[in-house]
Design a protein around this motif. Structure first.
Motif, PDB file in Angstrom:
ATOM      1  N   ASN A 188       0.836  -1.207   0.000  1.00  0.00           N
ATOM      2  CA  ASN A 188       0.000   0.000   0.000  1.00  0.00           C
ATOM      3  C   ASN A 188       0.865   1.248   0.000  1.00  0.00           C
ATOM      4  OD1 ASN A 188      -2.269  -1.525   2.399  1.00  0.00           O
ATOM      5  ND2 ASN A 188      -2.266  -1.680   0.191  1.00  0.00           N
ATOM      6  N   ILE A 189       1.877   1.242   0.846  1.00  0.00           N
ATOM      7  CA  ILE A 189       2.750   2.410   0.972  1.00  0.00           C
ATOM      8  C   ILE A 189       3.645   2.558  -0.263  1.00  0.00           C
ATOM      9  CG2 ILE A 189       4.758   3.269   2.267  1.00  0.00           C
ATOM     10  CD1 ILE A 189       3.229   2.252   4.798  1.00  0.00           C
ATOM     11  N   SER A 190       4.139   1.458  -0.766  1.00  0.00           N
ATOM     12  CA  SER A 190       5.019   1.514  -1.932  1.00  0.00           C
ATOM     13  C   SER A 190       4.299   2.029  -3.173  1.00  0.00           C
ATOM     14  CB  SER A 190       5.606   0.131  -2.218  1.00  0.00           C
ATOM     15  OG  SER A 190       6.446  -0.273  -1.145  1.00  0.00           O
ATOM     16  N   THR A 191       2.974   1.852  -3.222  1.00  0.00           N
ATOM     17  CA  THR A 191       2.201   2.354  -4.361  1.00  0.00           C
ATOM     18  C   THR A 191       1.410   3.617  -4.006  1.00  0.00           C
ATOM     19  OG1 THR A 191       0.356   0.882  -3.789  1.00  0.00           O
ATOM     20  CG2 THR A 191       1.940   0.075  -5.403  1.00  0.00           C
ATOM     21  N   ASN A 192       1.532   4.079  -2.757  1.00  0.00           N
ATOM     22  CA  ASN A 192       0.755   5.230  -2.277  1.00  0.00           C
ATOM     23  C   ASN A 192      -0.735   5.013  -2.547  1.00  0.00           C
ATOM     24  OD1 ASN A 192       0.250   7.729  -1.080  1.00  0.00           O
ATOM     25  ND2 ASN A 192       0.513   8.857  -2.991  1.00  0.00           N
ATOM     26  N   ALA A 193      -1.237   3.856  -2.116  1.00  0.00           N
ATOM     27  CA  ALA A 193      -2.633   3.489  -2.356  1.00  0.00           C
ATOM     28  C   ALA A 193      -3.578   4.526  -1.744  1.00  0.00           C
ATOM     29  CB  ALA A 193      -2.905   2.105  -1.766  1.00  0.00           C
ATOM     30  N   GLY A 194      -4.681   4.771  -2.411  1.00  0.00           N
ATOM     31  CA  GLY A 194      -5.660   5.758  -1.941  1.00  0.00           C
ATOM     32  C   GLY A 194      -6.832   5.102  -1.257  1.00  0.00           C
ATOM     33  N   GLY A 195      -7.772   4.602  -2.059  1.00  0.00           N
ATOM     34  CA  GLY A 195      -8.878   3.850  -1.505  1.00  0.00           C
ATOM     35  C   GLY A 195     -10.091   4.667  -1.124  1.00  0.00           C
ATOM     36  N   LEU A 196     -10.890   4.089  -0.224  1.00  0.00           N
ATOM     37  CA  LEU A 196     -12.254   4.548   0.030  1.00  0.00           C
ATOM     38  C   LEU A 196     -12.370   5.613   1.109  1.00  0.00           C
ATOM     39  CD1 LEU A 196     -13.732   0.935  -0.007  1.00  0.00           C
ATOM     40  CD2 LEU A 196     -13.747   2.562  -1.901  1.00  0.00           C
ATOM     41  N   ARG A 197     -11.332   5.815   1.904  1.00  0.00           N
ATOM     42  CA  ARG A 197     -11.425   6.752   3.027  1.00  0.00           C
ATOM     43  C   ARG A 197     -10.598   8.015   2.815  1.00  0.00           C
ATOM     44  NH1 ARG A 197     -10.471   2.186   7.742  1.00  0.00           N
ATOM     45  NH2 ARG A 197     -12.509   1.170   7.585  1.00  0.00           N
ATOM     46  N   LEU A 198     -10.018   8.169   1.641  1.00  0.00           N
ATOM     47  CA  LEU A 198      -9.092   9.278   1.427  1.00  0.00           C
ATOM     48  C   LEU A 198      -9.770  10.631   1.618  1.00  0.00           C
ATOM     49  CD1 LEU A 198      -6.219   9.405  -1.051  1.00  0.00           C
ATOM     50  CD2 LEU A 198      -7.723  11.380  -0.942  1.00  0.00           C
ATOM     51  N   LEU A 199     -11.035  10.738   1.229  1.00  0.00           N
ATOM     52  CA  LEU A 199     -11.765  11.997   1.378  1.00  0.00           C
ATOM     53  C   LEU A 199     -11.737  12.483   2.822  1.00  0.00           C
ATOM     54  CD1 LEU A 199     -13.735  14.174   0.315  1.00  0.00           C
ATOM     55  CD2 LEU A 199     -15.600  12.567   0.716  1.00  0.00           C
ATOM     56  N   ARG A 200     -11.830  11.558   3.771  1.00  0.00           N
ATOM     57  CA  ARG A 200     -11.877  11.929   5.189  1.00  0.00           C
ATOM     58  C   ARG A 200     -10.491  11.959   5.836  1.00  0.00           C
ATOM     59  NH1 ARG A 200     -15.598  11.469   9.510  1.00  0.00           N
ATOM     60  NH2 ARG A 200     -14.581  12.382  11.336  1.00  0.00           N
ATOM     61  N   TYR A 201      -9.664  10.962   5.538  1.00  0.00           N
ATOM     62  CA  TYR A 201      -8.420  10.798   6.297  1.00  0.00           C
ATOM     63  C   TYR A 201      -7.147  11.138   5.520  1.00  0.00           C
ATOM     64  CZ  TYR A 201     -11.704   8.478   9.391  1.00  0.00           C
ATOM     65  OH  TYR A 201     -12.785   8.204  10.199  1.00  0.00           O
ATOM     66  N   GLY A 202      -7.286  11.534   4.265  1.00  0.00           N
ATOM     67  CA  GLY A 202      -6.119  11.955   3.498  1.00  0.00           C
ATOM     68  C   GLY A 202      -5.318  10.792   2.940  1.00  0.00           C
ATOM     69  N   ASN A 203      -4.227  11.112   2.221  1.00  0.00           N
ATOM     70  CA  ASN A 203      -3.433  10.042   1.618  1.00  0.00           C
ATOM     71  C   ASN A 203      -2.279   9.631   2.534  1.00  0.00           C
ATOM     72  OD1 ASN A 203      -1.287  11.849   1.238  1.00  0.00           O
ATOM     73  ND2 ASN A 203      -1.822  12.260  -0.885  1.00  0.00           N
ATOM     74  N   LEU A 204      -1.523   8.642   2.085  1.00  0.00           N
ATOM     75  CA  LEU A 204      -0.497   8.042   2.942  1.00  0.00           C
ATOM     76  C   LEU A 204       0.687   8.966   3.196  1.00  0.00           C
ATOM     77  CD1 LEU A 204      -0.590   4.375   1.624  1.00  0.00           C
ATOM     78  CD2 LEU A 204      -1.293   5.198   3.872  1.00  0.00           C
ATOM     79  N   HIS A 205       0.900   9.946   2.349  1.00  0.00           N
ATOM     80  CA  HIS A 205       1.970  10.909   2.624  1.00  0.00           C
ATOM     81  C   HIS A 205       1.685  11.663   3.922  1.00  0.00           C
ATOM     82  CE1 HIS A 205       4.706  10.645  -0.769  1.00  0.00           C
ATOM     83  NE2 HIS A 205       3.653  10.475  -1.564  1.00  0.00           N
ATOM     84  N   GLY A 206       0.429  11.754   4.302  1.00  0.00           N
ATOM     85  CA  GLY A 206       0.078  12.404   5.560  1.00  0.00           C
ATOM     86  C   GLY A 206      -0.052  11.432   6.713  1.00  0.00           C
ATOM     87  N   SER A 207      -0.465  10.189   6.441  1.00  0.00           N
ATOM     88  CA  SER A 207      -0.718   9.208   7.501  1.00  0.00           C
ATOM     89  C   SER A 207       0.539   8.471   7.956  1.00  0.00           C
ATOM     90  CB  SER A 207      -1.753   8.180   7.025  1.00  0.00           C
ATOM     91  OG  SER A 207      -2.980   8.790   6.744  1.00  0.00           O
ATOM     92  N   VAL A 208       1.483   8.252   7.039  1.00  0.00           N
ATOM     93  CA  VAL A 208       2.690   7.503   7.396  1.00  0.00           C
ATOM     94  C   VAL A 208       3.608   8.382   8.241  1.00  0.00           C
ATOM     95  CG1 VAL A 208       4.773   6.394   6.508  1.00  0.00           C
ATOM     96  CG2 VAL A 208       2.566   5.977   5.402  1.00  0.00           C
ATOM     97  N   LEU A 209       3.946   7.892   9.420  1.00  0.00           N
ATOM     98  CA  LEU A 209       4.805   8.631  10.344  1.00  0.00           C
ATOM     99  C   LEU A 209       6.274   8.294  10.141  1.00  0.00           C
ATOM    100  CD1 LEU A 209       2.634   8.052  13.542  1.00  0.00           C
ATOM    101  CD2 LEU A 209       2.679  10.114  12.126  1.00  0.00           C
TER     102      LEU A 209
END
Length: 510
Positions: A188-209
């Motif tokens: 998921n991270i290697s492809t920067n997967a988006g999916g069904l919750r991105l509208l609310r929780y943003g993409n992985l560039h913001g979620s990955v610590l």
């Protein structure tokens, strides 16, 4: 030689490659190198001494060399790409990944990092005889801070398993995908997967610590922090998010998990046309505000095909377009009132023709199941050309209509996707793959996307299928900088070759 048809089918099922699609062993997918006329680069060739080395690093049962065992790891989920790897390695630790890559780099043996193999652009399978490094055994959860929401885990953890785990601690994963039951968080991270919750929780560039990754030469890059703020120099984790295993192999992940919503409600609505659908989206943002979690669309052909092929039941009637809205909040009564008020208001305005609203988990699951089944539905009785693009919302559905005219009766064209982030999935379903239809679709689709300032890949990545088209979304200077990064971090080019970056003649296109 392949042991038996029964063994092959069993192995394919275990790796989730065939999913809902029918798979016959009489005709395997054509080799990618032949299908797309790719020439092998000057890498080393696997020898028996190499196999013995890998067995000395890993236990023998984690080194697969039998043809029937290796085959499932050579074929992608949609049966479009097929590699020729002779070996699959299954490390359990970062140190084992490091030893493998160090050895391969010294001997110029190309590798293909692989997670759950649910990708749609051929990025997770070899093209030629690259060594597959599958991270299925790197599936440990290391820690969870239920105060900050920071989860630390290995890259081979299945997304659904992680979501179930953090839910027990009143948290959720920030992303949700139709392939959640088999995709890996590292993929998921290697492809920067988006999916069904991105509208609310943003993409992985913001979620990955934070991230731990292994470079081509075996160097372990430790950026595994759990802080939300760490402004010390270059943010190196972002190099590995979306680089599809071409700059390093992600081995561990730290990710922020939002609080589990106390109330989840879902609305499923029928809409007359796409213009009304956009008006409905604008109204939903205003009326539902902070609780709006997902705004999904599907056209009639998407839903009718899915209901028919997957033997599902549509909870509302037959309509030109469908909208799925999900809300996440903290007060079920308040949220349901908001959603029901929205339904009543927009039925009165005529934007919604019919619909249903529910907060019952079973009903929510059934409606989501229809939406999540669209991706595989067309594969049950044919071949599907799949396109994942981002477009300005005003142009969001235009390409589907254009393609229907262009394709004619050669195939069925339908569209569905995430309106909230401008990502549409366009499927072109035919009885079988044909070069004639392929030539009609590509590069035409990418040319049309470029005309309106869209992206040729919204969430699936570039992989093997799109490097020659990346110039429609990235200019020469951006591509050169990407190539400079690749040269610096993987000078021998062993990491996932033939993926993401085009060859130089393709870069030089306008």
């Amino acid at each position: 030689m392949i042991k038996s048809i029964a063994t092959l089918i069993s192995n394919l099922n275990k790796t989730n490659i065939i999913s809902q699609a029918k798979y016959t062993t009489s005709v395997l997918p054509q080799f990618s190198s032949e299908k797309y006329a790719v020439k092998r680069k000057k890498f080393g060739v696997l020898k028996s001494a190499d196999v013995e080395y890998f067995k000395s690093v890993l236990s023998e049962d984690r080194v697969l060399t039998d043809e029937s065992d290796v085959l499932p790891f050579n074929i992608d989920w949609i049966k479009n790409c097929r590699g020729q790897s002779k070996i699959v390695l299954k490390p359990k630790t970062t140190d084992e990944v490091s030893q493998i890559l160090s050895y391969c780099n010294k001997n110029r043996l190309a590798v293909c990092p692989q997670g759950g193999n649910t990708g749609l652009v051929g990025g997770s399978v070899p093209v030629f005889d690259e060594i597959v490094i599958n991270l299925v055994h790197m599936n440990k959860i290391i820690s969870l801070d239920d105060i900050s929401g920071a989860l630390v885990c290995e890259a081979g953890c299945i997304l659904e398993n992680l979501d179930n785990y953090v839910r027990d601690h009143n948290l959720i994963m920030p992303l949700d995908l139709g392939a959640k039951g088999s995709c890996h968080i590292g993929g998921n991270i290697s492809t920067n997967a988006g999916g069904l919750r991105l509208l609310r929780y943003g993409n992985l560039h913001g979620s990955v610590l934070g991230i731990e990754a292994v470079k081509a030469d075996g160097t372990v890059v430790d950026c595994l922090r759990t802080l939300k703020k760490d402004n010390t120099g270059y943010h190196l984790k972002h190099l590995f998010i979306g680089s599809e295993g071409t700059l390093g192999v992600v081995t561990k992940v730290a990710i922020h998990c939002p609080a589990l919503p106390k109330a989840v409600s879902l609305g499923f609505f029928g809409v007359e046309n796409f213009e009304n659908l956009l008006k409905l989206y604008k109204s939903a943002k205003s009326s539902l505000g902070e609780i709006l979690s997902a705004f999904e669309m599907a056209d009639n052909k998407s839903i009718s095909l899915t209901v028919e092929n997957c033997k599902l039941s549509n909870p509302i009637g037959d309509y030109p377009f469908y909208v799925l809205i999900e809300t996440h909040g903290s007060d079920e009564t308040h949220d349901n009132e908001k959603l029901n008020r929205f339904l009543s208001q927009e039925m009165e305005s005529g934007l919604i023709l019919d619909g249903t609203v529910t907060s019952e988990p079973a009903k929510i699951k059934n409606i989501w199941h229809i939406r999540e089944s669209i991706a595989g539905a067309g594969m049950i009785n044919g071949y599907v050309f799949k396109y994942d693009v981002s477009l300005p919302l005003r142009n969001y559905y235009d390409l589907v209509l254009t393609l229907r005219t262009r394709v004619g009766d050669r195939a069925r064209v339908y569209g569905y996707g995430h309106v909230g982030d401008g990502n549409i999935h366009i499927n072109v379903s035919a009885s079988k793959y044909s070069k004639e239809l392929y030539a009609i679709l590509e590069p035409f689709i990418y040319e049309e996307v470029a005309k309106v300032g869209g992206s040729i890949s919204a969430e699936h990545g570039v992989g093997f299928r799109k490097p020659q088209f990346i110039h429609y979304s990235k200019d020469k200077t951006a591509l050169q900088l990407m190539r400079d990064l690749k040269q610096s971090m993987d000078p021998n080019g062993i990491l996932n070759p033939y993926k993401v970056l085009p060859d130089l003649p393709d870069i030089e296109k306008d």
